[in-house]
Design a protein around this motif. Structure first.
Motif, PDB file in Angstrom:
ATOM      1  N   ASP A 139       0.861  -1.172   0.000  1.00 46.96           N
ATOM      2  CA  ASP A 139       0.000   0.000   0.000  1.00 46.96           C
ATOM      3  C   ASP A 139       0.906   1.233   0.000  1.00 46.96           C
ATOM      4  O   ASP A 139       2.124   1.127   0.099  1.00 46.96           O
ATOM      5  N   GLU A 140       0.314   2.379  -0.149  1.00 39.11           N
ATOM      6  CA  GLU A 140       1.077   3.628  -0.271  1.00 39.11           C
ATOM      7  C   GLU A 140       2.001   3.870   0.925  1.00 39.11           C
ATOM      8  O   GLU A 140       3.070   4.447   0.776  1.00 39.11           O
ATOM      9  N   SER A 141       1.631   3.387   2.111  1.00 41.08           N
ATOM     10  CA  SER A 141       2.463   3.609   3.293  1.00 41.08           C
ATOM     11  C   SER A 141       3.737   2.760   3.280  1.00 41.08           C
ATOM     12  O   SER A 141       4.663   3.029   4.042  1.00 41.08           O
ATOM     13  N   SER A 142       3.809   1.752   2.410  1.00 41.51           N
ATOM     14  CA  SER A 142       5.014   0.931   2.335  1.00 41.51           C
ATOM     15  C   SER A 142       6.011   1.438   1.298  1.00 41.51           C
ATOM     16  O   SER A 142       7.033   0.815   1.057  1.00 41.51           O
ATOM     17  N   ILE A 143       5.702   2.590   0.677  1.00 35.12           N
ATOM     18  CA  ILE A 143       6.619   3.213  -0.276  1.00 35.12           C
ATOM     19  C   ILE A 143       7.325   4.351   0.451  1.00 35.12           C
ATOM     20  O   ILE A 143       6.690   5.257   0.976  1.00 35.12           O
ATOM     21  N   PHE A 144       8.652   4.299   0.461  1.00 36.49           N
ATOM     22  CA  PHE A 144       9.439   5.268   1.216  1.00 36.49           C
ATOM     23  C   PHE A 144      10.018   6.344   0.311  1.00 36.49           C
ATOM     24  O   PHE A 144      10.240   6.117  -0.874  1.00 36.49           O
ATOM     25  N   SER A 145      10.299   7.495   0.897  1.00 37.58           N
ATOM     26  CA  SER A 145      11.003   8.560   0.183  1.00 37.58           C
ATOM     27  C   SER A 145      12.501   8.316   0.321  1.00 37.58           C
ATOM     28  O   SER A 145      12.929   7.570   1.216  1.00 37.58           O
ATOM     29  N   PRO A 146      13.325   8.918  -0.535  1.00 38.50           N
ATOM     30  CA  PRO A 146      14.778   8.706  -0.441  1.00 38.50           C
ATOM     31  C   PRO A 146      15.356   9.075   0.934  1.00 38.50           C
ATOM     32  O   PRO A 146      16.310   8.442   1.385  1.00 38.50           O
ATOM     33  N   GLU A 147      14.764  10.047   1.601  1.00 41.38           N
ATOM     34  CA  GLU A 147      15.268  10.480   2.905  1.00 41.38           C
ATOM     35  C   GLU A 147      14.996   9.456   4.014  1.00 41.38           C
ATOM     36  O   GLU A 147      15.629   9.486   5.060  1.00 41.38           O
ATOM     37  N   GLU A 148      14.052   8.562   3.783  1.00 43.49           N
ATOM     38  CA  GLU A 148      13.637   7.613   4.816  1.00 43.49           C
ATOM     39  C   GLU A 148      14.407   6.296   4.798  1.00 43.49           C
ATOM     40  O   GLU A 148      14.244   5.478   5.695  1.00 43.49           O
ATOM     41  N   VAL A 149      15.239   6.058   3.784  1.00 46.18           N
ATOM     42  CA  VAL A 149      15.918   4.773   3.670  1.00 46.18           C
ATOM     43  C   VAL A 149      17.395   4.894   4.046  1.00 46.18           C
ATOM     44  O   VAL A 149      17.981   5.964   3.982  1.00 46.18           O
ATOM     45  N   ASP A 150      17.976   3.756   4.413  1.00 47.76           N
ATOM     46  CA  ASP A 150      19.399   3.717   4.765  1.00 47.76           C
ATOM     47  C   ASP A 150      20.276   3.661   3.511  1.00 47.76           C
ATOM     48  O   ASP A 150      21.345   4.269   3.470  1.00 47.76           O
ATOM     49  N   VAL A 151      19.829   2.896   2.504  1.00 46.27           N
ATOM     50  CA  VAL A 151      20.558   2.760   1.248  1.00 46.27           C
ATOM     51  C   VAL A 151      19.591   3.064   0.113  1.00 46.27           C
ATOM     52  O   VAL A 151      18.538   2.435   0.000  1.00 46.27           O
ATOM     53  N   LEU A 152      19.949   4.025  -0.728  1.00 41.70           N
ATOM     54  CA  LEU A 152      19.101   4.391  -1.866  1.00 41.70           C
ATOM     55  C   LEU A 152      19.104   3.302  -2.932  1.00 41.70           C
ATOM     56  O   LEU A 152      20.097   2.583  -3.083  1.00 41.70           O
ATOM     57  N   PRO A 153      18.015   3.190  -3.700  1.00 45.31           N
ATOM     58  CA  PRO A 153      18.031   2.288  -4.854  1.00 45.31           C
ATOM     59  C   PRO A 153      19.130   2.741  -5.818  1.00 45.31           C
ATOM     60  O   PRO A 153      19.412   3.931  -5.933  1.00 45.31           O
ATOM     61  N   GLN A 154      19.730   1.784  -6.487  1.00 42.29           N
ATOM     62  CA  GLN A 154      20.795   2.097  -7.432  1.00 42.29           C
ATOM     63  C   GLN A 154      20.470   1.481  -8.774  1.00 42.29           C
ATOM     64  O   GLN A 154      20.087   0.322  -8.854  1.00 42.29           O
ATOM     65  N   VAL A 155      20.653   2.289  -9.829  1.00 42.94           N
ATOM     66  CA  VAL A 155      20.476   1.794 -11.183  1.00 42.94           C
ATOM     67  C   VAL A 155      21.861   1.529 -11.758  1.00 42.94           C
ATOM     68  O   VAL A 155      22.818   2.251 -11.449  1.00 42.94           O
ATOM     69  N   MET A 156      21.962   0.471 -12.559  1.00 44.66           N
ATOM     70  CA  MET A 156      23.244   0.137 -13.168  1.00 44.66           C
ATOM     71  C   MET A 156      23.765   1.339 -13.971  1.00 44.66           C
ATOM     72  O   MET A 156      23.051   1.877 -14.803  1.00 44.66           O
ATOM     73  N   GLY A 157      24.964   1.778 -13.694  1.00 45.47           N
ATOM     74  CA  GLY A 157      25.558   2.909 -14.399  1.00 45.47           C
ATOM     75  C   GLY A 157      25.276   4.251 -13.752  1.00 45.47           C
ATOM     76  O   GLY A 157      25.897   5.246 -14.092  1.00 45.47           O
ATOM     77  N   GLY A 158      24.316   4.312 -12.863  1.00 48.77           N
ATOM     78  CA  GLY A 158      23.988   5.553 -12.175  1.00 48.77           C
ATOM     79  C   GLY A 158      22.807   6.284 -12.802  1.00 48.77           C
ATOM     80  O   GLY A 158      22.517   6.138 -13.990  1.00 48.77           O
ATOM     81  N   LEU A 159      22.131   7.070 -11.991  1.00 49.43           N
ATOM     82  CA  LEU A 159      20.928   7.795 -12.414  1.00 49.43           C
ATOM     83  C   LEU A 159      21.236   8.843 -13.479  1.00 49.43           C
ATOM     84  O   LEU A 159      20.486   9.005 -14.440  1.00 49.43           O
ATOM     85  N   GLU A 160      22.359   9.548 -13.331  1.00 45.59           N
ATOM     86  CA  GLU A 160      22.729  10.567 -14.324  1.00 45.59           C
ATOM     87  C   GLU A 160      23.004   9.941 -15.684  1.00 45.59           C
ATOM     88  O   GLU A 160      22.626  10.493 -16.720  1.00 45.59           O
ATOM     89  N   SER A 161      23.653   8.788 -15.688  1.00 45.33           N
ATOM     90  CA  SER A 161      23.940   8.089 -16.940  1.00 45.33           C
ATOM     91  C   SER A 161      22.650   7.656 -17.632  1.00 45.33           C
ATOM     92  O   SER A 161      22.513   7.794 -18.850  1.00 45.33           O
ATOM     93  N   LEU A 162      21.702   7.145 -16.862  1.00 46.23           N
ATOM     94  CA  LEU A 162      20.412   6.750 -17.415  1.00 46.23           C
ATOM     95  C   LEU A 162      19.702   7.960 -18.027  1.00 46.23           C
ATOM     96  O   LEU A 162      19.213   7.895 -19.158  1.00 46.23           O
TER      97      LEU A 162
END
Length: 171
Positions: A49-72
């Protein structure tokens, strides 16, 4: 389901039963079929549900995309061609999207954040173009840019992320 096209391939949905989706890929070259490949995908739906989706400030480790977000973001911008009728001077510096990282090659809740001043009728071509950027973002993640999920308290969690696609690289 509408066919998908990628280079010389066309994808057709052949069957959708028992929660299994089967795709066939016909590689066509010079109007003759060179090869046919069958792909099977079992959709994994995450219960949340919506309450199980966190903002970047609420997590210990951010999601990472292969190559980095700027590269994508830059890869998407370089691939997009501006359609005729789009005035480059009216484009914003970035086209911003928000989405939820599901992990692997899956994102959800992909929403456009960028708005244009003026009437919808006047901006119709721009919003259609933003839709093209939306589709390119989703297809790049599905084919080339897998994600690692965010981590909170040692557990993988869903995280709402933002990406800004720079328009200066679009030709």
């Amino acid at each position: 389901m509408a066919p998908f096209r990628k280079a010389w391939s066309t994808f057709f949905q052949l069957s959708n039963h028992y929660n299994i989706v089967i795709f066939a890929c016909c590689c066509v070259e010079r109007e003759s079929i060179q090869s046919i490949m069958i792909y099977e995908s079992t959709p994994v739906s995450l219960e949340y549900d919506e309450s199980s989706i966190f903002s970047p400030e609420e997590v210990d480790v951010l999601p990472q995309v292969m190559g980095g977000l700027e590269s994508l973001a830059k890869t998407i911008a370089l691939e997009i061609k501006l359609p005729e009728g789009i005035d480059r001077s009216r484009l914003p510096k970035t086209i911003d999207f928000e989405f939820v990282v599901q992990g692997g090659q899956s994102i959800s809740h992909l929403n456009l954040l960028t708005e244009m001043a003026g009437s919808d009728k006047r901006n119709r071509a721009y919003y259609l173009f933003f839709g093209q950027v939306h589709d390119t973002l989703r297809s790049k993640i599905a084919s080339l840019y897998p994600w690692k999920r965010g981590v909170k308290d040692g557990k993988e969690v869903l995280v709402r992320m933002k990406i800004s696609i720079p328009t200066r690289y679009m030709m």
